[in-house]
Design a protein around this motif. Structure first.
Motif, PDB file in Angstrom:
ATOM      1  N   ILE A   5      71.244  38.508  50.661  1.00 26.80           N
ATOM      2  CA  ILE A   5      71.795  37.334  51.371  1.00 26.80           C
ATOM      3  C   ILE A   5      72.339  36.338  50.345  1.00 26.80           C
ATOM      4  N   SER A   6      71.627  36.155  49.260  1.00 24.34           N
ATOM      5  CA  SER A   6      72.069  35.237  48.206  1.00 24.34           C
ATOM      6  C   SER A   6      73.384  35.725  47.593  1.00 24.34           C
ATOM      7  N   ILE A   7      73.490  37.025  47.383  1.00 25.33           N
ATOM      8  CA  ILE A   7      74.723  37.584  46.817  1.00 25.33           C
ATOM      9  C   ILE A   7      75.880  37.400  47.790  1.00 25.33           C
ATOM     10  N   CYS A   8      75.663  37.625  49.066  1.00 26.56           N
ATOM     11  CA  CYS A   8      76.713  37.454  50.083  1.00 26.56           C
ATOM     12  C   CYS A   8      77.180  36.006  50.142  1.00 26.56           C
ATOM     13  N   ILE A   9      76.241  35.055  50.097  1.00 29.64           N
ATOM     14  CA  ILE A   9      76.604  33.630  50.115  1.00 29.64           C
ATOM     15  C   ILE A   9      77.404  33.282  48.851  1.00 29.64           C
ATOM     16  N   PHE A  10      76.957  33.802  47.708  1.00 35.30           N
ATOM     17  CA  PHE A  10      77.656  33.546  46.444  1.00 35.30           C
ATOM     18  C   PHE A  10      79.094  34.068  46.496  1.00 35.30           C
ATOM     19  N   ILE A  11      79.297  35.281  47.013  1.00 34.86           N
ATOM     20  CA  ILE A  11      80.636  35.883  47.110  1.00 34.86           C
ATOM     21  C   ILE A  11      81.508  35.086  48.079  1.00 34.86           C
ATOM     22  N   ALA A  12      80.928  34.628  49.190  1.00 39.02           N
ATOM     23  CA  ALA A  12      81.685  33.839  50.172  1.00 39.02           C
ATOM     24  C   ALA A  12      82.158  32.518  49.562  1.00 39.02           C
ATOM     25  N   VAL A  13      81.248  31.826  48.833  1.00 38.72           N
ATOM     26  CA  VAL A  13      81.604  30.557  48.198  1.00 38.72           C
ATOM     27  C   VAL A  13      82.671  30.786  47.126  1.00 38.72           C
ATOM     28  N   LEU A  14      82.522  31.858  46.357  1.00 39.88           N
ATOM     29  CA  LEU A  14      83.486  32.182  45.321  1.00 39.88           C
ATOM     30  C   LEU A  14      84.864  32.468  45.934  1.00 39.88           C
ATOM     31  N   ALA A  15      84.908  33.192  47.057  1.00 37.01           N
ATOM     32  CA  ALA A  15      86.160  33.505  47.738  1.00 37.01           C
ATOM     33  C   ALA A  15      86.831  32.227  48.231  1.00 37.01           C
ATOM     34  N   TRP A  16      86.029  31.290  48.778  1.00 40.46           N
ATOM     35  CA  TRP A  16      86.573  30.012  49.243  1.00 40.46           C
ATOM     36  C   TRP A  16      87.149  29.212  48.076  1.00 40.46           C
ATOM     37  N   LEU A  17      86.488  29.224  46.940  1.00 38.80           N
ATOM     38  CA  LEU A  17      86.985  28.508  45.766  1.00 38.80           C
ATOM     39  C   LEU A  17      88.305  29.103  45.252  1.00 38.80           C
ATOM     40  N   ILE A  18      88.361  30.413  45.187  1.00 33.46           N
ATOM     41  CA  ILE A  18      89.587  31.073  44.718  1.00 33.46           C
ATOM     42  C   ILE A  18      90.747  30.788  45.676  1.00 33.46           C
ATOM     43  N   ALA A  19      90.485  30.876  46.979  1.00 33.24           N
ATOM     44  CA  ALA A  19      91.521  30.598  47.976  1.00 33.24           C
ATOM     45  C   ALA A  19      92.001  29.154  47.857  1.00 33.24           C
ATOM     46  N   GLY A  20      91.066  28.216  47.637  1.00 35.37           N
ATOM     47  CA  GLY A  20      91.433  26.807  47.472  1.00 35.37           C
ATOM     48  C   GLY A  20      92.288  26.585  46.237  1.00 35.37           C
ATOM     49  N   LEU A  21      91.937  27.238  45.132  1.00 39.79           N
ATOM     50  CA  LEU A  21      92.720  27.101  43.903  1.00 39.79           C
ATOM     51  C   LEU A  21      94.117  27.691  44.052  1.00 39.79           C
ATOM     52  N   VAL A  22      94.217  28.827  44.731  1.00 39.66           N
ATOM     53  CA  VAL A  22      95.526  29.450  44.952  1.00 39.66           C
ATOM     54  C   VAL A  22      96.403  28.518  45.781  1.00 39.66           C
ATOM     55  N   LEU A  23      95.870  27.935  46.826  1.00 41.84           N
ATOM     56  CA  LEU A  23      96.646  27.019  47.661  1.00 41.84           C
ATOM     57  C   LEU A  23      97.025  25.747  46.900  1.00 41.84           C
TER      58      LEU A  23
END
Length: 130
Positions: A5-23
């Motif tokens: 669960i911790s790994i899934c949350i970490f990957i989700a937060v990381l994906a949101w950060l990358i998407a935010g930086l790309v935008l």
């Protein structure tokens, strides 16, 4: 299970950060200029009679002798004639026919070709006389 669960949350937060930086750093798309800008450019390009007269005057000034030019050659009656820098005193009438010259050179001869020295003039004449 807690680890997955911790790994899934970490990957989700990381994906949101990358998407935010790309935008955030994405280049804006180039769009057509607004209609107002296009209309302003069109108005600037439209020539009024005063602007046309000013353009003709600038053209005449550009035809004036360049600094240091000594000779002016122009087509007269199908042949090249060389004038002094004043543009009216005939210096030399040649037997070089304009219709035997390259097209781009024929166009230049209609407007006139300037030469700064005797050497430039006679080199040109030597190349085109036969």
């Amino acid at each position: 299970m807690k680890k997955s669960i911790s790994i899934c949350i970490f990957i989700a937060v990381l994906a949101w950060l990358i998407a935010g930086l790309v935008l955030l750093f994405r280049q804006p798309e180039q769009s057509e200029p607004p209609l107002i800008v296009a209309e302003m450019e069109q108005r600037e390009n439209a020539q009024t009679p005063a602007a046309s007269q000013e353009h003709e005057e600038q053209l005449r000034e550009s035809m004036a002798a360049p600094l240091g030019a000594a000779y002016f050659m122009k087509e007269e009656d199908g042949k090249l004639v060389v004038y002094r820098a004043d543009g009216t005193t005939v210096y030399l009438e040649t037997d070089i026919r304009c219709d035997e010259l390259d097209l781009w050179l024929q166009e230049q001869a209609k407007d006139g070709i300037w030469f700064e020295t005797d050497r430039e003039l006679f080199d040109f004449l030597e190349n085109y006389s036969s």
